[in-house]
Enzyme design. Structure first.
Site, PDB file in Angstrom:
ATOM      1  N   GLU A   1       8.674 -14.862 -10.790  1.00 28.50           N
ATOM      2  CA  GLU A   1       7.235 -13.440 -10.447  1.00 28.50           C
ATOM      3  C   GLU A   1       6.819 -12.705 -12.017  1.00 28.50           C
ATOM      4  O   GLU A   1       6.461 -12.296 -11.878  1.00 28.50           O
ATOM      5  CB  GLU A   1       8.646 -12.760  -9.359  1.00 28.50           C
ATOM      6  CG  GLU A   1       9.437 -12.428  -9.126  1.00 28.50           C
ATOM      7  CD  GLU A   1      10.093 -11.719  -9.052  1.00 28.50           C
ATOM      8  OE1 GLU A   1       9.003 -10.966  -7.725  1.00 28.50           O
ATOM      9  OE2 GLU A   1      11.273 -11.470  -7.916  1.00 28.50           O
TER      10      GLU A   1
ATOM     11  N   HIS B   1      20.120 -36.791  -6.002  1.00 20.42           N
ATOM     12  CA  HIS B   1      18.922 -36.988  -5.195  1.00 20.42           C
ATOM     13  C   HIS B   1      17.334 -37.233  -5.208  1.00 20.42           C
ATOM     14  O   HIS B   1      16.730 -37.256  -4.276  1.00 20.42           O
ATOM     15  CB  HIS B   1      19.365 -36.776  -3.616  1.00 20.42           C
ATOM     16  CG  HIS B   1      21.263 -36.769  -3.455  1.00 20.42           C
ATOM     17  ND1 HIS B   1      21.609 -37.969  -2.707  1.00 20.42           N
ATOM     18  CD2 HIS B   1      22.247 -35.640  -3.951  1.00 20.42           C
ATOM     19  CE1 HIS B   1      23.084 -37.783  -2.731  1.00 20.42           C
ATOM     20  NE2 HIS B   1      22.856 -36.685  -3.617  1.00 20.42           N
TER      21      HIS B   1
ATOM     22  N   TRP C   1      -2.994  -2.632  -1.917  1.00 16.00           N
ATOM     23  CA  TRP C   1      -2.631  -4.253  -1.624  1.00 16.00           C
ATOM     24  C   TRP C   1      -2.957  -5.282  -0.789  1.00 16.00           C
ATOM     25  O   TRP C   1      -3.068  -4.770   0.423  1.00 16.00           O
ATOM     26  CB  TRP C   1      -0.613  -4.910  -1.356  1.00 16.00           C
ATOM     27  CG  TRP C   1      -0.587  -6.033  -1.662  1.00 16.00           C
ATOM     28  CD1 TRP C   1      -0.039  -6.578  -2.991  1.00 16.00           C
ATOM     29  CD2 TRP C   1      -0.793  -6.987  -1.318  1.00 16.00           C
ATOM     30  NE1 TRP C   1       0.170  -7.642  -2.569  1.00 16.00           N
ATOM     31  CE2 TRP C   1      -0.704  -8.279  -1.384  1.00 16.00           C
ATOM     32  CE3 TRP C   1      -0.782  -6.954   0.050  1.00 16.00           C
ATOM     33  CZ2 TRP C   1       0.176  -9.500  -0.720  1.00 16.00           C
ATOM     34  CZ3 TRP C   1      -0.658  -8.953   0.961  1.00 16.00           C
ATOM     35  CH2 TRP C   1      -0.494  -9.515   0.346  1.00 16.00           C
TER      36      TRP C   1
ATOM     37  N   LYS D   1       5.379  -4.120  -3.629  1.00 11.33           N
ATOM     38  CA  LYS D   1       7.201  -3.497  -3.374  1.00 11.33           C
ATOM     39  C   LYS D   1       6.608  -3.432  -1.914  1.00 11.33           C
ATOM     40  O   LYS D   1       6.077  -2.994  -1.263  1.00 11.33           O
ATOM     41  CB  LYS D   1       7.490  -2.435  -3.988  1.00 11.33           C
ATOM     42  CG  LYS D   1       9.097  -2.864  -3.480  1.00 11.33           C
ATOM     43  CD  LYS D   1       9.887  -3.456  -5.243  1.00 11.33           C
ATOM     44  CE  LYS D   1      11.373  -2.743  -4.422  1.00 11.33           C
ATOM     45  NZ  LYS D   1      12.323  -3.968  -5.406  1.00 11.33           N
TER      46      LYS D   1
ATOM     47  N   CYS E   1       0.861  -1.169  -0.156  1.00 10.65           N
ATOM     48  CA  CYS E   1       0.002  -0.653   0.127  1.00 10.65           C
ATOM     49  C   CYS E   1       1.024   1.356  -0.051  1.00 10.65           C
ATOM     50  O   CYS E   1       1.892   1.240   0.557  1.00 10.65           O
ATOM     51  CB  CYS E   1      -1.001  -0.222   0.808  1.00 10.65           C
ATOM     52  SG  CYS E   1      -2.555  -1.533   1.212  1.00 10.65           S
TER      53      CYS E   1
ATOM     54  N   ASN F   1      -1.944   2.230   5.507  1.00  9.08           N
ATOM     55  CA  ASN F   1      -1.379   0.984   5.093  1.00  9.08           C
ATOM     56  C   ASN F   1      -1.362  -0.034   6.128  1.00  9.08           C
ATOM     57  O   ASN F   1      -0.517   0.878   7.858  1.00  9.08           O
ATOM     58  CB  ASN F   1      -0.033   0.967   4.853  1.00  9.08           C
ATOM     59  CG  ASN F   1       0.959   0.254   4.461  1.00  9.08           C
ATOM     60  OD1 ASN F   1       0.258  -1.576   3.967  1.00  9.08           O
ATOM     61  ND2 ASN F   1       1.900   0.695   4.789  1.00  9.08           N
ATOM     62  N   GLY F   2      -0.994  -1.439   6.052  1.00  7.62           N
ATOM     63  CA  GLY F   2      -1.112  -2.553   6.983  1.00  7.62           C
ATOM     64  C   GLY F   2      -2.577  -3.197   7.485  1.00  7.62           C
ATOM     65  O   GLY F   2      -2.991  -3.360   6.961  1.00  7.62           O
TER      66      GLY F   2
ATOM     67  N   GLU G   1      17.885 -17.687  -7.085  1.00  8.22           N
ATOM     68  CA  GLU G   1      17.349 -15.826  -7.798  1.00  8.22           C
ATOM     69  C   GLU G   1      16.632 -15.973  -8.830  1.00  8.22           C
ATOM     70  O   GLU G   1      15.507 -15.168  -9.954  1.00  8.22           O
ATOM     71  CB  GLU G   1      18.635 -14.699  -7.455  1.00  8.22           C
ATOM     72  CG  GLU G   1      18.561 -13.675  -7.578  1.00  8.22           C
ATOM     73  CD  GLU G   1      16.516 -12.950  -7.603  1.00  8.22           C
ATOM     74  OE1 GLU G   1      16.299 -13.713  -6.544  1.00  8.22           O
ATOM     75  OE2 GLU G   1      16.528 -11.482  -8.022  1.00  8.22           O
TER      76      GLU G   1
ATOM     77  N   ARG H   1       3.882   0.538  -4.792  1.00  4.78           N
ATOM     78  CA  ARG H   1       3.873  -0.692  -3.407  1.00  4.78           C
ATOM     79  C   ARG H   1       2.333  -1.557  -3.264  1.00  4.78           C
ATOM     80  O   ARG H   1       1.587  -1.967  -2.532  1.00  4.78           O
ATOM     81  CB  ARG H   1       3.729   0.474  -2.368  1.00  4.78           C
ATOM     82  CG  ARG H   1       5.137   1.269  -2.446  1.00  4.78           C
ATOM     83  CD  ARG H   1       4.607   2.584  -1.007  1.00  4.78           C
ATOM     84  NE  ARG H   1       4.694   1.794   0.083  1.00  4.78           N
ATOM     85  CZ  ARG H   1       5.709   1.348   0.687  1.00  4.78           C
ATOM     86  NH1 ARG H   1       6.978   1.813   0.789  1.00  4.78           N
ATOM     87  NH2 ARG H   1       5.999   1.671   2.170  1.00  4.78           N
TER      88      ARG H   1
ATOM     89  N   LYS I   1      13.291 -14.597 -10.035  1.00  4.91           N
ATOM     90  CA  LYS I   1      12.667 -13.848 -10.722  1.00  4.91           C
ATOM     91  C   LYS I   1      12.410 -14.247 -12.339  1.00  4.91           C
ATOM     92  O   LYS I   1      11.365 -13.484 -12.379  1.00  4.91           O
ATOM     93  CB  LYS I   1      14.200 -13.637 -11.188  1.00  4.91           C
ATOM     94  CG  LYS I   1      15.173 -12.578 -10.596  1.00  4.91           C
ATOM     95  CD  LYS I   1      14.382 -10.545 -10.468  1.00  4.91           C
ATOM     96  CE  LYS I   1      14.045 -10.763  -9.677  1.00  4.91           C
ATOM     97  NZ  LYS I   1      14.666 -11.038  -8.021  1.00  4.91           N
TER      98      LYS I   1
HETATM   99  C1  F6R Z   1      12.113 -10.386  -5.922  1.00  6.02           C
HETATM  100  C2  F6R Z   1      12.167  -9.101  -4.387  1.00  6.02           C
HETATM  101  C3  F6R Z   1      11.535  -9.907  -2.684  1.00  6.02           C
HETATM  102  C4  F6R Z   1      12.408  -9.214  -1.597  1.00  6.02           C
HETATM  103  C5  F6R Z   1      12.039  -9.363  -0.024  1.00  6.02           C
HETATM  104  C6  F6R Z   1      12.110  -8.783   0.703  1.00  6.02           C
HETATM  105  O1  F6R Z   1      12.144  -9.312  -6.205  1.00  6.02           O
HETATM  106  O2  F6R Z   1      12.290  -8.337  -4.597  1.00  6.02           O
HETATM  107  O3  F6R Z   1      11.718 -11.237  -2.466  1.00  6.02           O
HETATM  108  O4  F6R Z   1      13.584  -9.376  -1.622  1.00  6.02           O
HETATM  109  O5  F6R Z   1      10.487  -9.230   0.243  1.00  6.02           O
HETATM  110  O6  F6R Z   1      12.235  -7.544   0.347  1.00  6.02           O
HETATM  111  P1  F6R Z   1      12.957  -6.243   1.096  1.00  6.02           P
HETATM  112  O7  F6R Z   1      14.483  -6.396   0.735  1.00  6.02           O
HETATM  113  O8  F6R Z   1      12.583  -5.146   0.862  1.00  6.02           O
HETATM  114  O9  F6R Z   1      13.290  -6.506   2.995  1.00  6.02           O
END
Ligand code: F6R
Length: 619
Positions: free
Chosen positions: A495, A511, A78, A614, A2, A105-106, A488, A30, A492
């Site tokens: 997502e 295994h 969100w 985010k 949010c 937010n929250g 990683e 966000r 990527k």
């Molecule tokens: C994936 C991604 C997430 C963040 C995770 C932690 O691309 O961005 O997996 O890495 O949510 O976020 P932060 O670093 O803000 O604590």
């Protein structure tokens, strides 16, 4: 999760709405399930809110423009409580004449009990959200005390959970009141105008003078002024600071997507994170840590807490720090660490890694670590965020604002900062340890140029991504520091392209996972440097042969000059040679580029993938 914006300024035609809409556009990363605004206009509060992306709200406001106003709040959501519908979008209204509007937010954890109390008092609810409870409570409190700040203060005393709440009232035409607990909120101070935002991006186009608020504080903004009190009503002041980046850093700058821009900013992210951390003799100087050398020298165990991509940065750091400093390092997903009984000794250093510095799971883990008596250090990309503020020490990464939901440049900056920390601990041991730290630092300074070389040679990776638009599953293999890189790469792809993807330690194949290999299965393999000291290069080359023999399509990321991989690779993606433990900074780049271009080839939204946001500020 949010995005929240607030504004109190002069009565310039339409400015309040423009500021809030611009702020929401910058904060849309966000959360993007729905969006809404409320404006105080001529003794009334006018609001509009729409499910879907901000564009839907913009369209509605263009079709029916609200009256001009000097005071406004806005929200991009969100969804947590209640699906992403118009009714559940914020702002939520309260009071007999809807004279209050609130954005949040929250999560208000005790909202059921509060809602029942309000229902019993005859209040009608129009949404399924927890937030609406706050709107009604603030409206009722205002009716009693006649002051918005005091009404907010009385209400937050009854709320449990995490929240940033912003409220406007029809009778307070120049005022926005905001409260924060466990959720982000910053104030922006302009000339005759004042801003609120979940982060500084909300108002960076107007001012770089920011004020960070503490936990459990309430701020009342009016044009050009702000006043802060605690939840107990004691006057206090926030901490003022200057934002070091400008509005252009939060724009696409000619790229199609923020992610593409941020991938291209990776050499700078690494370079800037190294900047100013060595003296003329090449020795690391980390005065900013604020922990004395004796205490750091006594550290006998490190636990890294983080989530997602940041946790993979932590895994890379584990291999490096254990090799260089010979200190045992454990990596825990923050949400797991918080709800177990970790063994924390007096000399345990708990390192949190977080781009946003607001990830609730990580914040809770840090608090847990402090309760258990650990020394806590935050590696963070966001100045003044809650996690660094609540940690004993902070090492900032200097990646600049990361807007794309999928993390790229923050990952490289996090690895770099963790290396710097590991090398500093190594240097503290003196003697040949210090010599080794100096040599690795020198090699690290060459990395940004090498990352640039990788970025400049991504043509073939983009083609491979486009050919693979219909692929249903991709596997990623790596060993040692290449293992978190493989994970990683898989994250990527999941997502961004919504493709099933998994990253494995290549040694684990036999295994179980090798059963997944069938003719045509694409597999990316991150091949260790031929200089890797444990002989892993040869073992990974054997793994490539094993899966190729079973029909896998092998896409191999290997160093320049590594010819051994060629006979078994369907594709070879070259990266420059580098010290084996530094390789993740280069090897992850093709995997990021691959996910980005596969996502675009499928016509998906690269910067705002579905269901994500985010900055995950709820547990
Ligand atoms: C994936 C991604 C997430 C963040 C995770 C932690 O691309 O961005 O997996 O890495 O949510 O976020 P932060 O670093 O803000 O604590």
């Amino acid at each position: 999760m949010c995005g929240i914006v607030g504004y109190a300024g002069p009565a310039v035609d339409g400015k309040a709405l423009d500021v809030v809409m611009e702020g929401l556009a910058r904060l849309e990363y966000r959360g993007y399930d729905s969006a809404g605004v409320a404006l105080v206009c001529d003794g009334d509060v006018v609001s509009d809110k729409r499910a879907g992306k901000l564009a839907n709200l913009r369209g509605a406001l263009e079709a029916a423009p609200p009256p001009s106003s000097a005071t406004a709040i806005g929200h991009t959501r969100w969804a947590t409580h209640g699906g992403p519908t118009d009714a559940n979008a914020h702002p939520h209204r309260g009071g007999d004449h809807d004279q209050i509007a609130v954005v949040h937010n929250g999560i208000i954890e005790n909202f059921h009990a509060l809602k029942n109390e309000l229902l019993a008092a005859g209040v009608e609810f129009r949404s399924e959200t927890d937030t609406e409870v706050a709107a009604h409570l603030v409206a009722r409190a205002y009716d009693e005390v006649g002051d918005l700040t005091e009404a907010m203060r009385q209400v937050v005393g009854r709320l449990e959970g995490a929240f940033t709440l912003l409220a406007v009232h029809a009778d307070s035409p120049n005022t926005v009141v905001a409260a924060r607990r466990n959720s982000p909120l910053v104030v922006g101070v302009g000339d005759g105008e004042t801003f609120l935002g979940s982060d500084v991006a909300a108002f960076i186009g107007y001012t770089r003078h920011a004020v960070e608020l503490g936990q459990d504080e309430i701020v009342t903004i009016t044009p050009g002024h702000y006043e802060v009190i605690t939840f107990d009503g004691e006057p206090t002041s926030g901490k003022a600071y200057e934002v070091t980046w400008d509005a252009a850093s939060a724009e696409k700058g000619g790229y199609d997507t923020f992610m593409e821009k941020e991938i291209n900013e990776q050499p700078a992210a690494v370079r800037d994170t190294l900047l100013g951390r060595t003296d003329d003799a090449g020795e690391l100087v980390l005065d900013e840590l604020r922990i004395d050398e004796e205490r750091l020298n006594a550290v006998d165990r490190i636990t890294i807490v983080a989530c997602g991509t940041a946790a993979y940065a932590g895994m890379v750091a584990k291999y490096a720090i254990e090799t260089w400093a010979r200190i045992p390092v454990e990596v825990s997903l923050a949400h797991e660490f918080r709800y177990c009984d970790p063994i924390i000794g007096p000399n345990t250093l708990v390192v949190s890694i977080s781009q946003s510095g607001e990830t609730m799971d990580t914040l809770m883990a840090v608090r847990h670590a402090r309760e258990l008596g650990a020394l806590t250090l935050s590696i963070c990309n966001t100045h003044g965020a809650t996690i660094p503020r609540e940690s004993d020490a902070v090492l900032y990464t200097h990646a600049g604002p990361e807007i794309a939901v999928a993390s790229t440049k923050a990952f490289l900056a996090q690895i770099t900062a963790a290396y710097v920390l590991g090398l500093y601990l190594t240097q503290l041991k003196g003697g040949t340890w210090a010599d080794e730290a100096r040599a690795v630092m020198a090699a690290l300074h060459d990395v940004p140029a090498k990352v640039q070389e990788v970025i400049d040679q991504m043509g073939r990776v983009k083609e491979i991504a486009r050919f693979m638009a219909d692929t249903r599953s991709v596997l990623f293999l790596g060993r040692n520091v290449g293992y978190p890189v493989a994970m990683e790469g898989a994250l990527k792809l999941k997502e961004l392209a919504y493709i099933h993807a998994e990253g494995f330690a290549a040694g684990e194949l036999k295994h179980g996972p090798i059963a997944l290999i069938e003719p045509g299965q694409p597999v990316f393999i991150v091949v260790p440097s031929p200089d890797e000291p444990h002989g892993l290069h040869g073992k990974v080359v054997s793994n490539i042969q094993e899966i190729r023999a079973r029909g896998a399509r092998t896409i191999v990321v290997a160093e320049e000059g590594d010819e051994e991989v060629v006979p078994f690779a369907d594709e070879v993606i070259r990266i420059p040679a580098v010290a084996p433990l530094l390789q993740p900074l280069l090897a992850v780049v093709p995997l990021q580029v691959f996910a980005l271009h596969l996502s675009s080839a499928k016509g998906l939204d690269v910067d705002q993938p579905r269901n994500l946001a985010k900055s995950v500020t709820v547990e």
